[in-house]
Design a protein around this motif. Structure first.
Motif, PDB file in Angstrom:
ATOM      1  N   ARG A 198       0.813  -1.221   0.000  1.00 18.62           N
ATOM      2  CA  ARG A 198       0.000   0.000   0.000  1.00 18.62           C
ATOM      3  C   ARG A 198       0.840   1.262   0.000  1.00 18.62           C
ATOM      4  O   ARG A 198       0.541   2.203  -0.720  1.00 18.62           O
ATOM      5  CB  ARG A 198      -0.996  -0.003   1.138  1.00 18.62           C
ATOM      6  CG  ARG A 198      -0.365   0.086   2.501  1.00 18.62           C
ATOM      7  CD  ARG A 198      -1.402  -0.057   3.581  1.00 18.62           C
ATOM      8  NE  ARG A 198      -0.824   0.288   4.866  1.00 18.62           N
ATOM      9  CZ  ARG A 198      -1.320  -0.110   6.009  1.00 18.62           C
ATOM     10  NH1 ARG A 198      -2.404  -0.862   6.027  1.00 18.62           N
ATOM     11  NH2 ARG A 198      -0.752   0.240   7.132  1.00 18.62           N
ATOM     12  N   ARG A 199       1.898   1.291   0.777  1.00 18.47           N
ATOM     13  CA  ARG A 199       2.739   2.501   0.813  1.00 18.47           C
ATOM     14  C   ARG A 199       3.409   2.735  -0.538  1.00 18.47           C
ATOM     15  O   ARG A 199       3.470   3.860  -1.022  1.00 18.47           O
ATOM     16  CB  ARG A 199       3.773   2.392   1.931  1.00 18.47           C
ATOM     17  CG  ARG A 199       3.177   2.600   3.301  1.00 18.47           C
ATOM     18  CD  ARG A 199       4.204   2.429   4.427  1.00 18.47           C
ATOM     19  NE  ARG A 199       3.680   2.660   5.743  1.00 18.47           N
ATOM     20  CZ  ARG A 199       2.810   1.888   6.383  1.00 18.47           C
ATOM     21  NH1 ARG A 199       2.319   0.817   5.794  1.00 18.47           N
ATOM     22  NH2 ARG A 199       2.395   2.177   7.600  1.00 18.47           N
ATOM     23  N   GLU A 200       3.905   1.671  -1.133  1.00 23.05           N
ATOM     24  CA  GLU A 200       4.539   1.789  -2.444  1.00 23.05           C
ATOM     25  C   GLU A 200       3.533   2.229  -3.510  1.00 23.05           C
ATOM     26  O   GLU A 200       3.858   3.019  -4.396  1.00 23.05           O
ATOM     27  CB  GLU A 200       5.186   0.461  -2.858  1.00 23.05           C
ATOM     28  CG  GLU A 200       6.373   0.058  -2.008  1.00 23.05           C
ATOM     29  CD  GLU A 200       5.985  -0.731  -0.747  1.00 23.05           C
ATOM     30  OE1 GLU A 200       4.777  -0.770  -0.391  1.00 23.05           O
ATOM     31  OE2 GLU A 200       6.882  -1.292  -0.106  1.00 23.05           O
ATOM     32  N   VAL A 260       0.839   4.096  -3.034  1.00 24.65           N
ATOM     33  CA  VAL A 260       0.573   5.521  -2.820  1.00 24.65           C
ATOM     34  C   VAL A 260       1.734   6.343  -3.362  1.00 24.65           C
ATOM     35  O   VAL A 260       1.530   7.326  -4.088  1.00 24.65           O
ATOM     36  CB  VAL A 260       0.324   5.819  -1.325  1.00 24.65           C
ATOM     37  CG1 VAL A 260       0.298   7.317  -1.071  1.00 24.65           C
ATOM     38  CG2 VAL A 260      -0.973   5.172  -0.857  1.00 24.65           C
ATOM     39  N   GLU A 261       2.962   5.949  -3.048  1.00 24.14           N
ATOM     40  CA  GLU A 261       4.138   6.683  -3.533  1.00 24.14           C
ATOM     41  C   GLU A 261       4.203   6.691  -5.055  1.00 24.14           C
ATOM     42  O   GLU A 261       4.555   7.697  -5.660  1.00 24.14           O
ATOM     43  CB  GLU A 261       5.427   6.104  -2.938  1.00 24.14           C
ATOM     44  CG  GLU A 261       5.597   6.393  -1.466  1.00 24.14           C
ATOM     45  CD  GLU A 261       5.554   7.891  -1.146  1.00 24.14           C
ATOM     46  OE1 GLU A 261       6.181   8.688  -1.874  1.00 24.14           O
ATOM     47  OE2 GLU A 261       4.880   8.256  -0.167  1.00 24.14           O
ATOM     48  N   ARG A 262       3.848   5.573  -5.687  1.00 23.39           N
ATOM     49  CA  ARG A 262       3.846   5.507  -7.151  1.00 23.39           C
ATOM     50  C   ARG A 262       2.835   6.491  -7.728  1.00 23.39           C
ATOM     51  O   ARG A 262       3.140   7.239  -8.662  1.00 23.39           O
ATOM     52  CB  ARG A 262       3.533   4.094  -7.621  1.00 23.39           C
ATOM     53  CG  ARG A 262       3.474   3.972  -9.129  1.00 23.39           C
ATOM     54  CD  ARG A 262       3.299   2.514  -9.576  1.00 23.39           C
ATOM     55  NE  ARG A 262       3.110   2.485 -11.008  1.00 23.39           N
ATOM     56  CZ  ARG A 262       1.917   2.515 -11.613  1.00 23.39           C
ATOM     57  NH1 ARG A 262       0.804   2.543 -10.912  1.00 23.39           N
ATOM     58  NH2 ARG A 262       1.833   2.497 -12.932  1.00 23.39           N
ATOM     59  N   LEU A 312       1.676   9.177  -6.353  1.00 26.38           N
ATOM     60  CA  LEU A 312       2.194  10.531  -6.129  1.00 26.38           C
ATOM     61  C   LEU A 312       3.281  10.879  -7.133  1.00 26.38           C
ATOM     62  O   LEU A 312       3.322  11.993  -7.654  1.00 26.38           O
ATOM     63  CB  LEU A 312       2.713  10.665  -4.697  1.00 26.38           C
ATOM     64  CG  LEU A 312       1.656  10.587  -3.591  1.00 26.38           C
ATOM     65  CD1 LEU A 312       2.322  10.505  -2.221  1.00 26.38           C
ATOM     66  CD2 LEU A 312       0.690  11.751  -3.664  1.00 26.38           C
ATOM     67  N   SER A 313       4.152   9.927  -7.431  1.00 30.65           N
ATOM     68  CA  SER A 313       5.238  10.190  -8.381  1.00 30.65           C
ATOM     69  C   SER A 313       4.715  10.411  -9.802  1.00 30.65           C
ATOM     70  O   SER A 313       5.374  11.059 -10.611  1.00 30.65           O
ATOM     71  CB  SER A 313       6.259   9.049  -8.373  1.00 30.65           C
ATOM     72  OG  SER A 313       5.754   7.900  -9.040  1.00 30.65           O
ATOM     73  N   THR A 326      -1.942  13.908  -5.990  1.00 27.31           N
ATOM     74  CA  THR A 326      -1.674  14.620  -4.742  1.00 27.31           C
ATOM     75  C   THR A 326      -2.557  14.028  -3.654  1.00 27.31           C
ATOM     76  O   THR A 326      -3.637  13.489  -3.929  1.00 27.31           O
ATOM     77  CB  THR A 326      -1.954  16.129  -4.866  1.00 27.31           C
ATOM     78  OG1 THR A 326      -3.300  16.327  -5.316  1.00 27.31           O
ATOM     79  CG2 THR A 326      -0.995  16.793  -5.842  1.00 27.31           C
ATOM     80  N   ARG A 327      -2.093  14.115  -2.422  1.00 24.24           N
ATOM     81  CA  ARG A 327      -2.858  13.599  -1.289  1.00 24.24           C
ATOM     82  C   ARG A 327      -4.093  14.469  -1.061  1.00 24.24           C
ATOM     83  O   ARG A 327      -4.048  15.675  -1.252  1.00 24.24           O
ATOM     84  CB  ARG A 327      -2.001  13.571  -0.036  1.00 24.24           C
ATOM     85  CG  ARG A 327      -0.824  12.612  -0.144  1.00 24.24           C
ATOM     86  CD  ARG A 327       0.035  12.671   1.108  1.00 24.24           C
ATOM     87  NE  ARG A 327      -0.631  12.057   2.235  1.00 24.24           N
ATOM     88  CZ  ARG A 327      -0.451  10.782   2.617  1.00 24.24           C
ATOM     89  NH1 ARG A 327       0.397  10.025   1.950  1.00 24.24           N
ATOM     90  NH2 ARG A 327      -1.096  10.294   3.645  1.00 24.24           N
ATOM     91  N   ASP A 331      -6.091   6.043   8.027  1.00 25.94           N
ATOM     92  CA  ASP A 331      -5.111   5.122   7.446  1.00 25.94           C
ATOM     93  C   ASP A 331      -5.733   3.812   6.962  1.00 25.94           C
ATOM     94  O   ASP A 331      -5.034   2.858   6.685  1.00 25.94           O
ATOM     95  CB  ASP A 331      -3.982   4.848   8.429  1.00 25.94           C
ATOM     96  CG  ASP A 331      -4.464   4.169   9.707  1.00 25.94           C
ATOM     97  OD1 ASP A 331      -5.688   3.961   9.861  1.00 25.94           O
ATOM     98  OD2 ASP A 331      -3.614   3.834  10.535  1.00 25.94           O
ATOM     99  N   GLN A 338      -6.299   5.490   1.264  1.00 24.34           N
ATOM    100  CA  GLN A 338      -5.712   6.791   0.962  1.00 24.34           C
ATOM    101  C   GLN A 338      -6.516   7.473  -0.128  1.00 24.34           C
ATOM    102  O   GLN A 338      -6.688   6.918  -1.219  1.00 24.34           O
ATOM    103  CB  GLN A 338      -4.264   6.650   0.509  1.00 24.34           C
ATOM    104  CG  GLN A 338      -3.597   7.959   0.142  1.00 24.34           C
ATOM    105  CD  GLN A 338      -3.477   8.903   1.336  1.00 24.34           C
ATOM    106  OE1 GLN A 338      -2.901   8.544   2.351  1.00 24.34           O
ATOM    107  NE2 GLN A 338      -4.034  10.096   1.211  1.00 24.34           N
TER     108      GLN A 338
END
Length: 117
Positions: free
Chosen positions: A77-79, A81-83, A85-86, A90-91, A99, A102
């Motif tokens: 999940r964190r990866e 979200v980061e993908r 965003l990249s 935007t959040r 949590d 997202q």
């Protein structure tokens, strides 16, 4: 004989710059972008068909009444979200700061959720 129960053909997203928004979603979901005869853009062959139509006034007011929930495995999940965003998301912690999932916005400000529960 035709069924009277309709099926969802596509989710349509209004945008002042459909090419930019469609490009974001293609990078996120895969598929092929096809320009239609009227200049709109169709994202085909991904997990869901998205259709981006040009509008002159795309001023977003308030929270979306409709959004996509995109499921990702809990262990990445964190990866995920980061993908996103990249790629230009935007959040949207102002919509939901928890949590359990997202909430994000695409480059045009449309909310979508990455869910893992």
């Amino acid at each position: 004989m035709y069924s009277l129960v309709p099926v969802v053909d596509a989710v349509v997203i209004d945008a002042t710059d459909p090419e930019a928004v469609a490009s974001f979603w293609q990078r996120l979901l895969g598929g092929e972008l096809v320009r239609t005869s009227n200049g709109d853009i169709d994202l085909q062959d991904g997990p869901v068909r998205l259709y981006f139509q040009h509008v002159k006034d795309d001023v977003k007011r308030g929270k979306n009444r409709l959004h996509l929930d995109l499921r990702v495995p809990p262990d990445v999940r964190r990866e995920a979200v980061e993908r996103a965003l990249s790629l230009g998301a935007t959040r949207a912690d102002d919509v939901y700061p928890g949590d359990e999932f997202q909430v994000l916005r695409d480059p045009a400000g449309n909310e979508f959720c990455l869910i893992w529960n």
